[in-house]
Design a protein around this motif. Structure first.
Motif, short mmCIF file in Angstrom:
data_model
loop_
_atom_site.label_atom_id
_atom_site.label_comp_id
_atom_site.label_asym_id
_atom_site.label_seq_id
_atom_site.Cartn_x
_atom_site.Cartn_y
_atom_site.Cartn_z
N TYR A 160 -8.33 18.18 -99.68
CA TYR A 160 -8.16 16.80 -99.23
C TYR A 160 -7.65 15.94 -100.38
O TYR A 160 -7.98 16.19 -101.55
CB TYR A 160 -9.51 16.24 -98.74
CG TYR A 160 -10.00 16.85 -97.45
CD1 TYR A 160 -9.59 16.35 -96.22
CD2 TYR A 160 -10.88 17.93 -97.45
CE1 TYR A 160 -10.04 16.90 -95.03
CE2 TYR A 160 -11.33 18.49 -96.27
CZ TYR A 160 -10.91 17.97 -95.06
OH TYR A 160 -11.35 18.52 -93.89
N PRO A 161 -6.90 14.88 -100.05
CA PRO A 161 -6.45 13.96 -101.09
C PRO A 161 -7.60 13.13 -101.66
O PRO A 161 -7.53 12.64 -102.78
CB PRO A 161 -5.42 13.08 -100.38
CG PRO A 161 -5.77 13.17 -98.94
CD PRO A 161 -6.33 14.56 -98.73
N ALA A 162 -8.66 12.95 -100.87
CA ALA A 162 -9.85 12.24 -101.32
C ALA A 162 -11.04 12.85 -100.60
O ALA A 162 -10.89 13.47 -99.54
CB ALA A 162 -9.75 10.75 -101.03
N ASN A 163 -12.21 12.69 -101.18
CA ASN A 163 -13.41 13.27 -100.58
C ASN A 163 -13.61 12.71 -99.18
O ASN A 163 -13.83 11.50 -99.02
CB ASN A 163 -14.62 12.96 -101.45
CG ASN A 163 -15.85 13.75 -101.04
OD1 ASN A 163 -16.08 13.96 -99.85
ND2 ASN A 163 -16.62 14.18 -102.00
N PRO B 2 -14.40 17.94 -107.32
CA PRO B 2 -14.42 19.27 -106.70
C PRO B 2 -14.71 19.23 -105.21
O PRO B 2 -14.37 20.17 -104.48
CB PRO B 2 -15.54 19.99 -107.46
CG PRO B 2 -15.68 19.26 -108.75
CD PRO B 2 -15.35 17.83 -108.44
N ALA B 3 -15.33 18.15 -104.71
CA ALA B 3 -15.66 18.07 -103.29
C ALA B 3 -14.41 17.92 -102.43
O ALA B 3 -14.51 18.01 -101.19
CB ALA B 3 -16.63 16.93 -103.03
N ARG B 4 -13.24 17.69 -103.05
CA ARG B 4 -12.00 17.64 -102.27
C ARG B 4 -11.59 19.02 -101.78
O ARG B 4 -10.75 19.16 -100.90
CB ARG B 4 -10.86 17.05 -103.11
CG ARG B 4 -11.06 15.60 -103.46
CD ARG B 4 -9.72 14.93 -103.77
NE ARG B 4 -9.15 15.32 -105.04
CZ ARG B 4 -7.95 15.91 -105.19
NH1 ARG B 4 -7.23 16.21 -104.13
NH2 ARG B 4 -7.49 16.19 -106.38
#
Length: 471
Positions: free
Chosen positions: A44-47, A27-29
């Motif tokens: 984002y694609p990654a955190n 969820p932080a993405r």
């Protein structure tokens, strides 16, 4: 980009939003920033904050606006915090707030290291007995690790501020210039709730002294910072002045509890209706697995969120950021060499010599454990004696004269001013309970301050360390 209809504000449920967007792995993405009626949702694609580098020396040095770089925002931009406002000549007030494990101690260590590299005089009180930042020993000008030591430090800081005020007034100066003639100074109290919460032994005096620094320190180059786990006023001395200091200073919010968030809104640090994305304890979300799945074993692979925060006093208060990685990742059995390296070589900046007399005997004894223990014991005895006076009426519970009355009697017997040491000798010869020099100094100070500094107290200051009865 989102905007609410006129008359409405943006509200959101982060978990529901991630579900609607089909993002369930992390969820932080999904990062949400709001200002009330508008919102920006970034996917984002990654955190982007999963891995943070350590700071560079360039990050630690103040820029032309008096700011240092403390980390990165989620979009990669530098996250800056102000140590000094060069435009107005003002030292900064600051408040670092976060729950246990949120990264307060590492944030404090970085600030102390930056102050050393920028030749700022650091006075650091660690009310966790020195455990919060053990590497700071010998890296700051003064380090106190007890309640009494912090009170003595705050007293000295207020006295230095008053001395600077007098000198600057004589120069016709109403603002501070670094190094002309004095260095910038910072007084930081870590685990401040322990000293300011209800029931703390020196709560009233500590609250008063912090308020004095907050009121007068800015224009004489003395900043003050509180680092605490809670923002409730009852754990911050119950002071409206401290509430105002929180609103106006540099405010850093690390991981919080839901109750803390309600207090922040109530205290005016966040506008009503503004939401912050929650900072979870771990970046990795809980995994739903059948307990019959052989893979559902002892999976302890996680990444915590230590250092993630919001700079509430910055230009983008709802933009999630993360502080640089400070120190070793794994716990160590002793001092952390990476943190020690942050402080750099050489001695820390020292208080200007012209203020040594104002800082008093506690400053002179700051690196002498035996002498400092003696001063702390005097402070405890002074408070105990004051408690006896309060509970026992004008003559105390045992019927013996109060120390204030004994001091006044000594000064009444002579027309000449006396030093505190001379008053001590005379008091201890009157047949009453033997007292220490710290108790006598405290009594003289209180009797002189009865007149709020206007010269109409019971005792007057006739010179440096000279006292006389106000006749």
């Amino acid at each position: 980009m989102l905007e609410a209809p006129p008359g409405q504000i943006v509200t959101f449920n982060h978990a529901a939003l991630c579900s609607a967007l089909g993002i369930t792995d992390d969820p932080a993405r999904v990062v949400v920033e709001t200002d009330g009626s508008r919102a920006i949702v970034t996917i984002y694609p990654a955190n982007p904050l999963a891995v943070m580098p350590p700071p560079t020396v360039a990050d630690m040095m103040m820029d032309r606006y008096g700011r240092i770089v403390v980390g990165r925002h989620h979009n990669g931009r530098p996250a800056r915090r102000r140590l000094f406002d060069k435009r107005t000549g003002s030292a900064q007030r600051a408040f670092v707030l976060g729950t246990t494990g949120g990264g307060k101690s590492r944030t404090v260590q970085y600030a102390l290291a930056c102050e050393k590299r920028n030749r700022i005089v650091s006075w650091y009180g660690d009310l966790k007995g020195g455990q919060s930042a053990p590497e700071s020993e010998n890296q700051v000008d003064w380090r106190a690790t007890s309640q009494e030591g912090v009170v003595l430090m705050l007293r000295a800081a207020v006295a230095v501020g008053e001395a600077r005020q007098r000198r600057y007034a004589a120069l016709g100066r109403n603002a501070f210039l670094i190094g002309d003639p004095d260095p910038l100074m910072s007084v930081r109290i870590d685990e401040a709730n322990r000293g300011l919460e209800r029931g703390a032994p020196y709560r009233d005096e500590m609250t008063y002294l912090v308020k004095e620094l907050g009121r007068t320190g800015r224009s004489v180059g003395i900043g003050v910072e509180l680092d605490a786990q809670a923002s409730h006023l009852e754990e911050l001395g119950g002071s409206d002045t401290l509430r105002a200091m929180l609103k106006e200073g540099e405010v850093v919010l690390l991981r919080w509890s839901s109750q803390m968030m309600a207090q922040l809104v109530a205290d005016g640090l966040l506008p009503a209706g503004v939401q912050l994305m929650p900072i979870r304890k771990q970046l990795k979300p809980p995994m739903l697995r059948s307990q019959f799945d052989p893979a559902a074993g002892d999976d302890d692979d996680f990444c915590d969120t230590q250092g993630m925060a919001y700079l509430l006093s910055g230009p983008t208060p709802t933009s999630l950021m993360r502080h640089f990685r400070i120190g070793s990742i794994e716990p160590l059995p002793g001092l952390d060499p990476e943190i020690l390296a942050l402080y750099g070589p050489g001695e820390p900046a020292r208080l200007e010599e012209t203020s040594h007399d104002a800082a008093g005997p506690a400053y002179a004894a700051r690196n002498d454990a035996t002498a400092m223990a003696g001063l702390c014991q005097q402070l405890r005895e002074s408070y105990q004696e004051q408690a006896e006076k309060t509970s026992g009426g004008s003559t105390g519970r045992t019927g013996k004269p109060r120390l204030d009355d004994r001091v006044v009697a000594v000064l009444s017997a002579t027309d000449e001013p006396l030093t505190a040491e001379e008053v001590l000798d005379a008091v201890n010869e009157d047949g009453g309970r033997e007292v220490k020099i710290g108790s006598v100094r405290n009594s003289l100070g209180q009797l002189a301050d009865d007149g709020n500094g206007q010269g109409d107290g019971t005792v007057i200051r006739a010179g440096r360390n000279l006292y006389a009865l106000n006749r």
